[in-house]
Motif scaffolding. Structure first.
Motif, PDB file in Angstrom:
ATOM      1  N   TYR A 215       4.037  71.603  73.459  1.00 25.76           N
ATOM      2  CA  TYR A 215       4.714  71.423  74.984  1.00 25.76           C
ATOM      3  C   TYR A 215       6.170  72.509  74.823  1.00 25.76           C
ATOM      4  O   TYR A 215       6.130  72.377  73.670  1.00 25.76           O
ATOM      5  CB  TYR A 215       5.251  69.402  74.849  1.00 25.76           C
ATOM      6  N   PRO A 216       6.456  72.164  75.918  1.00 28.97           N
ATOM      7  CA  PRO A 216       8.203  72.953  76.252  1.00 28.97           C
ATOM      8  C   PRO A 216       8.899  72.094  76.222  1.00 28.97           C
ATOM      9  O   PRO A 216       8.881  70.478  76.544  1.00 28.97           O
ATOM     10  CB  PRO A 216       7.654  73.550  78.228  1.00 28.97           C
ATOM     11  N   GLU A 217       9.981  72.564  76.530  1.00 28.96           N
ATOM     12  CA  GLU A 217      11.338  72.156  76.807  1.00 28.96           C
ATOM     13  C   GLU A 217      11.300  70.816  77.776  1.00 28.96           C
ATOM     14  O   GLU A 217      10.761  71.396  79.194  1.00 28.96           O
ATOM     15  CB  GLU A 217      12.693  72.105  76.296  1.00 28.96           C
ATOM     16  N   SER A 218      11.614  69.642  78.068  1.00 23.94           N
ATOM     17  CA  SER A 218      11.795  68.987  79.507  1.00 23.94           C
ATOM     18  C   SER A 218      12.706  69.835  80.313  1.00 23.94           C
ATOM     19  O   SER A 218      13.630  70.692  80.262  1.00 23.94           O
ATOM     20  CB  SER A 218      12.450  67.819  79.036  1.00 23.94           C
ATOM     21  N   PRO A 219      11.440  70.171  81.740  1.00 27.44           N
ATOM     22  CA  PRO A 219      12.163  70.809  82.274  1.00 27.44           C
ATOM     23  C   PRO A 219      13.740  70.366  82.921  1.00 27.44           C
ATOM     24  O   PRO A 219      13.553  72.037  84.030  1.00 27.44           O
ATOM     25  CB  PRO A 219      11.067  70.445  83.371  1.00 27.44           C
ATOM     26  N   LYS A 220      13.284  69.194  82.958  1.00 27.49           N
ATOM     27  CA  LYS A 220      14.999  68.470  83.880  1.00 27.49           C
ATOM     28  C   LYS A 220      16.303  68.554  83.041  1.00 27.49           C
ATOM     29  O   LYS A 220      17.677  69.100  83.555  1.00 27.49           O
ATOM     30  CB  LYS A 220      14.523  67.065  83.193  1.00 27.49           C
ATOM     31  N   PHE A 221      15.809  68.357  81.955  1.00 30.37           N
ATOM     32  CA  PHE A 221      16.749  68.814  80.756  1.00 30.37           C
ATOM     33  C   PHE A 221      17.062  71.145  81.072  1.00 30.37           C
ATOM     34  O   PHE A 221      17.970  71.362  80.966  1.00 30.37           O
ATOM     35  CB  PHE A 221      16.377  68.825  79.118  1.00 30.37           C
ATOM     36  N   LEU A 222      16.776  71.259  81.487  1.00 28.04           N
ATOM     37  CA  LEU A 222      16.293  72.479  81.444  1.00 28.04           C
ATOM     38  C   LEU A 222      17.029  73.389  82.557  1.00 28.04           C
ATOM     39  O   LEU A 222      18.321  73.886  82.755  1.00 28.04           O
ATOM     40  CB  LEU A 222      15.061  73.660  81.363  1.00 28.04           C
ATOM     41  N   LEU A 223      16.987  72.536  83.718  1.00 30.38           N
ATOM     42  CA  LEU A 223      18.051  72.692  84.530  1.00 30.38           C
ATOM     43  C   LEU A 223      19.213  72.259  84.937  1.00 30.38           C
ATOM     44  O   LEU A 223      19.837  72.972  85.724  1.00 30.38           O
ATOM     45  CB  LEU A 223      16.759  71.728  85.743  1.00 30.38           C
ATOM     46  N   SER A 224      19.062  71.200  83.945  1.00 28.48           N
ATOM     47  CA  SER A 224      20.818  70.599  83.441  1.00 28.48           C
ATOM     48  C   SER A 224      21.807  71.889  82.959  1.00 28.48           C
ATOM     49  O   SER A 224      23.034  71.702  83.285  1.00 28.48           O
ATOM     50  CB  SER A 224      20.539  69.027  82.986  1.00 28.48           C
ATOM     51  N   GLN A 225      20.840  72.345  82.360  1.00 34.85           N
ATOM     52  CA  GLN A 225      21.621  73.169  81.163  1.00 34.85           C
ATOM     53  C   GLN A 225      21.696  75.028  82.120  1.00 34.85           C
ATOM     54  O   GLN A 225      22.133  75.505  82.098  1.00 34.85           O
ATOM     55  CB  GLN A 225      20.582  73.762  80.236  1.00 34.85           C
ATOM     56  N   ASN A 226      20.810  75.508  83.723  1.00 30.83           N
ATOM     57  CA  ASN A 226      20.992  76.500  84.996  1.00 30.83           C
ATOM     58  C   ASN A 226      19.610  77.389  84.328  1.00 30.83           C
ATOM     59  O   ASN A 226      20.281  78.829  84.286  1.00 30.83           O
ATOM     60  CB  ASN A 226      22.268  76.983  84.650  1.00 30.83           C
ATOM     61  N   LYS A 227      18.668  76.540  83.033  1.00 29.48           N
ATOM     62  CA  LYS A 227      18.016  77.830  82.627  1.00 29.48           C
ATOM     63  C   LYS A 227      16.849  77.258  83.933  1.00 29.48           C
ATOM     64  O   LYS A 227      15.343  77.123  83.908  1.00 29.48           O
ATOM     65  CB  LYS A 227      17.079  77.062  81.412  1.00 29.48           C
ATOM     66  N   GLN A 229      14.736  79.444  85.812  1.00 29.10           N
ATOM     67  CA  GLN A 229      13.216  80.272  85.002  1.00 29.10           C
ATOM     68  C   GLN A 229      12.565  78.963  83.927  1.00 29.10           C
ATOM     69  O   GLN A 229      11.006  79.623  83.933  1.00 29.10           O
ATOM     70  CB  GLN A 229      13.846  82.211  84.865  1.00 29.10           C
ATOM     71  N   GLU A 230      13.099  79.195  82.825  1.00 29.74           N
ATOM     72  CA  GLU A 230      12.072  78.499  81.740  1.00 29.74           C
ATOM     73  C   GLU A 230      12.067  77.782  82.104  1.00 29.74           C
ATOM     74  O   GLU A 230      11.267  76.548  82.307  1.00 29.74           O
ATOM     75  CB  GLU A 230      13.473  78.198  80.932  1.00 29.74           C
ATOM     76  N   ALA A 231      12.489  76.197  83.680  1.00 32.69           N
ATOM     77  CA  ALA A 231      12.247  75.457  83.485  1.00 32.69           C
ATOM     78  C   ALA A 231      11.227  75.426  84.668  1.00 32.69           C
ATOM     79  O   ALA A 231      10.235  74.503  84.586  1.00 32.69           O
ATOM     80  CB  ALA A 231      12.905  74.695  84.648  1.00 32.69           C
ATOM     81  N   VAL A 232      10.661  76.828  85.485  1.00 32.53           N
ATOM     82  CA  VAL A 232       9.129  77.014  86.097  1.00 32.53           C
ATOM     83  C   VAL A 232       8.346  76.878  85.562  1.00 32.53           C
ATOM     84  O   VAL A 232       7.312  76.416  85.762  1.00 32.53           O
ATOM     85  CB  VAL A 232       9.941  77.969  87.558  1.00 32.53           C
ATOM     86  N   GLU A 233       8.809  77.565  84.540  1.00 34.81           N
ATOM     87  CA  GLU A 233       7.308  78.154  83.431  1.00 34.81           C
ATOM     88  C   GLU A 233       7.358  76.668  82.579  1.00 34.81           C
ATOM     89  O   GLU A 233       6.332  76.691  82.757  1.00 34.81           O
ATOM     90  CB  GLU A 233       8.083  79.274  82.126  1.00 34.81           C
ATOM     91  N   ALA A 234       8.172  75.989  82.302  1.00 32.79           N
ATOM     92  CA  ALA A 234       7.501  75.019  81.821  1.00 32.79           C
ATOM     93  C   ALA A 234       6.621  73.660  82.595  1.00 32.79           C
ATOM     94  O   ALA A 234       6.004  72.853  82.311  1.00 32.79           O
ATOM     95  CB  ALA A 234       8.178  73.865  81.371  1.00 32.79           C
ATOM     96  N   VAL A 235       7.040  73.745  84.433  1.00 29.18           N
ATOM     97  CA  VAL A 235       6.338  73.189  85.199  1.00 29.18           C
ATOM     98  C   VAL A 235       4.984  73.992  85.972  1.00 29.18           C
ATOM     99  O   VAL A 235       3.934  73.221  85.203  1.00 29.18           O
ATOM    100  CB  VAL A 235       7.111  73.093  87.082  1.00 29.18           C
ATOM    101  N   GLU A 236       4.772  75.141  85.258  1.00 35.09           N
ATOM    102  CA  GLU A 236       4.135  75.780  85.388  1.00 35.09           C
ATOM    103  C   GLU A 236       3.107  75.727  83.672  1.00 35.09           C
ATOM    104  O   GLU A 236       1.506  75.188  84.931  1.00 35.09           O
ATOM    105  CB  GLU A 236       4.308  77.702  85.414  1.00 35.09           C
TER     106      GLU A 236
END
Length: 507
Positions: A215-227, A229-236
């Motif tokens: 599993y990827p990291e939580s996209p919501k958490f990645l967005l809160s950390q301003n990451k 691109q990683e959030a988009v990859e997790a959503v993908e």
């Protein structure tokens, strides 16, 4: 043409809206099962000790007080670490904390299988609890952030029900393991069946952790950390796993951007130069607002109730196997629990240590504990149907009042079936009430303090378990009636406090 959220920026999407577009699927179902497996191992690390202290009592030559320490060790670790892990998971990520917590605790539990000193056993078990604190702190946040808002409460509720499954899993698997009489001798070390219970307890979490690696990291958490691109990859990843096709195909666009989330809270790991005292002082400062007006006094009362419920329900549940085992071995159906418990235990001197250790636990001990586990499952289902028509506060008051009556009856009931029913109600009702109290705490404090409030109350609840297990270890045999009276009076205090708390009847 896209939704109203995209008028000015056609490819900027809200994360929850994307989850809605993708739909509920394999990602959520498998993650729910994983959270259940992690919950089973987390709870089993505590509950299995109630069986292990009996099965290992001859090998470790433990007294009643030492049994209390053994049962409290992992709970103490969870109590000491969960609140801190909660803050750390906001800094380094939920997934990292979950993976570290489960694999570290699994490794320590495996080592525990081969420890021959009771005090080294307790120290390592304390470290197991500290590692498990990471699972307790990050699990629900991670699970909820893969679900849309209307599914989150349901997902967490089903994940919580695995606590009831554990109450069945632990005695059932222990019964299976300990029903075989075997031993493996390597030099001076003898591997007895009770040590295998530790492996059976860690196994669900190990399986869950291995699945979580994918599993990827939580996209919501990645967005809160301003990451972003990683959030988009997790959503993908979620899109391909659920629907088997890229997110761009689902949204009918070539490229997507995600709306930023509110930033995570103050970064406690930054600016503290790796100093543990610096981290703890920041956590302490962030906790102080919980005790400010206008919610401070009610929050203190909630903590008092949570301490009392954990003290009475979980504390008694951990000692329940020992109580049943002593009672079933008494061979007297006309004695109360305390008459049996107060009788001195005579240890035969003419049988070997191994036979004494492997023949200690009666089948009634396992059966009664499985019955309590089944009662918890049924209780969760019934409670869910009663909350709306009767109201949360009314259900809380009724549950605690019946538990108090059951505690009073335990002083006088001699019939084995009556004792089992009274114990079930005594353990079950305050235990079920904990989830209602968590909902009440969420209502009583402001939004930005809710996560801290629940974590703090749960930590104090575990302090109640530590106090209860050690108190019973010292007092149960010499002062049985007094011990039960202390537990019942604690529930009476909870009943009075709940009556005065401003808990809304409707959720």
């Amino acid at each position: 043409m896209h939704s109203s959220l995209e008028i000015n920026t056609p490819n900027v999407w809200d994360y929850d809206m994307i989850l809605e577009k993708i739909g509920y699927g394999k990602t959520q179902w498998i993650l729910l099962i994983v959270s259940g497996l992690l919950t089973i191992t987390s709870v089993a690390a505590q509950q299995a000790m109630s069986i292990i202290v009996i099965a290992s009592q001859c090998e470790f030559e433990t007294t009643q007080a030492e049994k209390g320490v053994m049962m409290a060790a992992s709970v103490t670790g969870i109590f000491l670490s969960t609140y801190i892990w909660g803050y750390i998971s906001d800094d380094i990520g939920r997934r990292k904390v979950l993976l570290y917590g489960i694999f570290a605790s699994n490794a320590l539990q495996f080592i525990l299988m081969f420890v021959t000193s009771v005090w080294l056993f307790n120290i390592i078990n304390l470290l197991v609890g500290i590692s498990m604190g990471g699972v307790s702190a990050a699990l629900y946040a991670y699970l909820s952030e893969f679900n849309i808002p209307r599914h989150r409460a349901v997902a967490i509720n089903y994940s919580t029900m695995f606590v009831s499954v554990t109450a069945i899993y632990v005695p059932a698997t222990a019964w299976l393991v300990l029903s075989f009489d075997w031993s493996i001798t390597v030099g001076n070390f003898v591997f007895l069946p009770w040590r295998l219970i530790l492996f059976v307890s860690l196994l669900p979490g190990l399986i869950g952790g291995l699945v979580l690696l994918y599993y990827p990291e939580s996209p919501k958490f990645l967005l809160s950390q301003n990451k972003d691109q990683e959030a988009v990859e997790a959503v993908e990843w979620i899109s391909k796993f659920n629907r088997g096709k890229p997110i761009q195909n689902i949204l009918n666009c070539d490229e997507i951007l995600l709306k930023s989330e509110d930033p995570a809270g103050e970064n406690i790991l930054a600016d503290s130069q790796g100093c543990g005292i610096g981290i703890l002082s920041k956590i302490a400062r962030a906790t102080v607002p919980l005790f400010h007006k206008p919610h401070g006094f009610n929050f203190i009362l909630c903590n008092l109730v949570m301490f009392g419920m954990f003290f009475s329900s979980n504390g008694m549940q951990l000692w329940f196997p020992e109580i049943v085992n002593r009672s079933s071995g008494a061979g007297n159906n006309s004695s109360t629990v305390c008459e049996i418990m107060s009788a001195p235990v005579e240890k035969p001197e003419n049988i070997t240590e191994e036979l004494e250790c492997t023949a200690t636990i009666s089948s009634k001990t396992y059966i009664d504990n499985i019955i309590v586990g089944v009662a918890f499952l049924i209780g969760f289902s019934i409670q869910g149907t009663l909350l709306n028509p009767l109201g949360r506060k009314n259900v809380l008051l009724a549950a605690i009042a019946v538990a108090v009556l059951s505690g009073v009856f335990l002083h006088f009931i001699a019939n084995p079936t009556g004792v089992l029913i009274a114990f079930c109600l005594y353990i079950l009702l305050p235990g079920l009430s904990i989830s209602i109290m968590i909902g009440a705490i969420v209502d009583l404090v402001p939004t930005h303090l809710r996560s801290k409030a629940v974590s703090f109350c749960m930590s104090l609840g575990r302090l109640g378990i530590i106090a209860a297990t050690n108190l019973m270890g010292v007092m149960l045999q010499p002062y049985c009636n007094t011990t039960f009276a202390i537990f019942t009076c604690t529930l009476v205090v909870c009943l009075i406090v709940v009556h005065y708390l401003p808990i809304r009847n409707s959720a």
